[in-house]
Motif scaffolding. Structure first.
Motif, PDB file in Angstrom:
ATOM      1  N   ALA A   1      25.710  61.409  54.501  1.00  0.00           N
ATOM      2  CA  ALA A   1      25.463  61.746  53.025  1.00  0.00           C
ATOM      3  C   ALA A   1      26.971  62.116  52.496  1.00  0.00           C
ATOM      4  CB  ALA A   1      24.454  62.747  52.813  1.00  0.00           C
ATOM      5  N   GLY A   2      27.561  63.040  53.248  1.00  0.00           N
ATOM      6  CA  GLY A   2      29.050  63.279  52.715  1.00  0.00           C
ATOM      7  C   GLY A   2      29.940  61.947  52.590  1.00  0.00           C
ATOM      8  N   LEU A   3      29.793  61.076  53.551  1.00  0.00           N
ATOM      9  CA  LEU A   3      30.781  59.950  53.751  1.00  0.00           C
ATOM     10  C   LEU A   3      30.241  59.150  52.411  1.00  0.00           C
ATOM     11  CD1 LEU A   3      30.945  59.105  57.461  1.00  0.00           C
ATOM     12  CD2 LEU A   3      32.745  60.009  55.838  1.00  0.00           C
ATOM     13  N   LEU A   4      28.986  58.921  52.361  1.00  0.00           N
ATOM     14  CA  LEU A   4      28.445  58.031  51.049  1.00  0.00           C
ATOM     15  C   LEU A   4      28.742  58.696  49.627  1.00  0.00           C
ATOM     16  CD1 LEU A   4      24.950  56.819  52.402  1.00  0.00           C
ATOM     17  CD2 LEU A   4      27.177  55.531  52.099  1.00  0.00           C
TER      18      LEU A   4
ATOM     19  N   VAL B   1      31.631  60.426  49.227  1.00  0.00           N
ATOM     20  CA  VAL B   1      33.108  60.293  49.133  1.00  0.00           C
ATOM     21  C   VAL B   1      33.232  58.505  48.677  1.00  0.00           C
ATOM     22  CG1 VAL B   1      35.455  59.843  50.394  1.00  0.00           C
ATOM     23  CG2 VAL B   1      33.806  61.903  50.687  1.00  0.00           C
ATOM     24  N   VAL B   2      32.558  57.851  49.166  1.00  0.00           N
ATOM     25  CA  VAL B   2      32.723  56.356  48.743  1.00  0.00           C
ATOM     26  C   VAL B   2      32.391  56.344  47.335  1.00  0.00           C
ATOM     27  CG1 VAL B   2      31.836  54.095  49.193  1.00  0.00           C
ATOM     28  CG2 VAL B   2      32.464  55.608  51.201  1.00  0.00           C
ATOM     29  N   ALA B   3      31.225  56.779  47.031  1.00  0.00           N
ATOM     30  CA  ALA B   3      30.698  56.765  45.741  1.00  0.00           C
ATOM     31  C   ALA B   3      31.733  57.398  44.506  1.00  0.00           C
ATOM     32  CB  ALA B   3      29.285  57.563  45.529  1.00  0.00           C
ATOM     33  N   LEU B   4      32.242  58.660  44.952  1.00  0.00           N
ATOM     34  CA  LEU B   4      33.160  59.128  43.948  1.00  0.00           C
ATOM     35  C   LEU B   4      34.600  58.415  43.829  1.00  0.00           C
ATOM     36  CD1 LEU B   4      32.610  63.019  44.693  1.00  0.00           C
ATOM     37  CD2 LEU B   4      31.895  61.668  42.756  1.00  0.00           C
ATOM     38  N   GLY B   5      34.680  57.819  45.007  1.00  0.00           N
ATOM     39  CA  GLY B   5      35.850  56.941  45.231  1.00  0.00           C
ATOM     40  C   GLY B   5      35.886  55.602  44.090  1.00  0.00           C
ATOM     41  N   ALA B   6      34.857  55.046  44.056  1.00  0.00           N
ATOM     42  CA  ALA B   6      34.209  53.844  43.507  1.00  0.00           C
ATOM     43  C   ALA B   6      34.009  54.226  41.915  1.00  0.00           C
ATOM     44  CB  ALA B   6      32.895  53.203  43.810  1.00  0.00           C
ATOM     45  N   ALA B   7      33.619  55.346  41.564  1.00  0.00           N
ATOM     46  CA  ALA B   7      33.383  55.597  40.357  1.00  0.00           C
ATOM     47  C   ALA B   7      34.848  56.108  39.745  1.00  0.00           C
ATOM     48  CB  ALA B   7      32.369  57.077  40.213  1.00  0.00           C
ATOM     49  N   ARG B   8      35.617  56.750  40.468  1.00  0.00           N
ATOM     50  CA  ARG B   8      37.000  56.933  39.860  1.00  0.00           C
ATOM     51  C   ARG B   8      37.780  55.768  39.565  1.00  0.00           C
ATOM     52  NH1 ARG B   8      41.538  60.682  43.069  1.00  0.00           N
ATOM     53  NH2 ARG B   8      43.216  60.486  41.367  1.00  0.00           N
ATOM     54  N   SER B   9      37.791  54.934  40.580  1.00  0.00           N
ATOM     55  CA  SER B   9      38.371  53.696  40.290  1.00  0.00           C
ATOM     56  C   SER B   9      37.966  52.822  38.941  1.00  0.00           C
ATOM     57  CB  SER B   9      38.647  52.975  41.531  1.00  0.00           C
ATOM     58  OG  SER B   9      37.223  52.327  41.863  1.00  0.00           O
ATOM     59  N   SER B  10      36.508  52.759  38.984  1.00  0.00           N
ATOM     60  CA  SER B  10      35.968  51.994  37.938  1.00  0.00           C
ATOM     61  C   SER B  10      36.353  52.664  36.722  1.00  0.00           C
ATOM     62  CB  SER B  10      34.516  51.737  38.032  1.00  0.00           C
ATOM     63  OG  SER B  10      33.868  52.941  37.972  1.00  0.00           O
ATOM     64  N   SER B  11      36.139  53.827  36.654  1.00  0.00           N
ATOM     65  CA  SER B  11      36.477  54.727  35.151  1.00  0.00           C
ATOM     66  C   SER B  11      37.866  54.487  34.728  1.00  0.00           C
ATOM     67  CB  SER B  11      36.153  56.220  35.282  1.00  0.00           C
ATOM     68  OG  SER B  11      36.941  56.728  36.204  1.00  0.00           O
TER      69      SER B  11
END
Length: 58
Positions: free
Chosen positions: A33-36, A38-48
């Motif tokens: 869950a922690g790895l997911l 991190v991936v979700a926050l990274g994707a949200a950051r790059s899309s924003s």
């Protein structure tokens, strides 16, 4: 009978939780869950970053 129970009461009940299957399952689910996250926050950051006009790193 009470004399034999005294050493156990004095030392306490020792449980090695790292050998319990429940502990290993919970820890692996938490790590996944922690790895997911991190991936979700990274994707949200790059899309924003691409939608709000902030220049990227490259």
């Amino acid at each position: 009978m009470i004399q034999h129970a005294m050493p156990l009461a004095a030392t306490g009940l020792k449980i090695d939780w790292t050998r319990m299957p429940t502990y290993n399952t919970i820890m692996s689910v938490a790590a996944g869950a922690g790895l997911l996250l991190v991936v979700a926050l990274g994707a949200a950051r790059s899309s924003s970053r691409s939608h709000c006009g902030v220049p990227g790193d490259g």
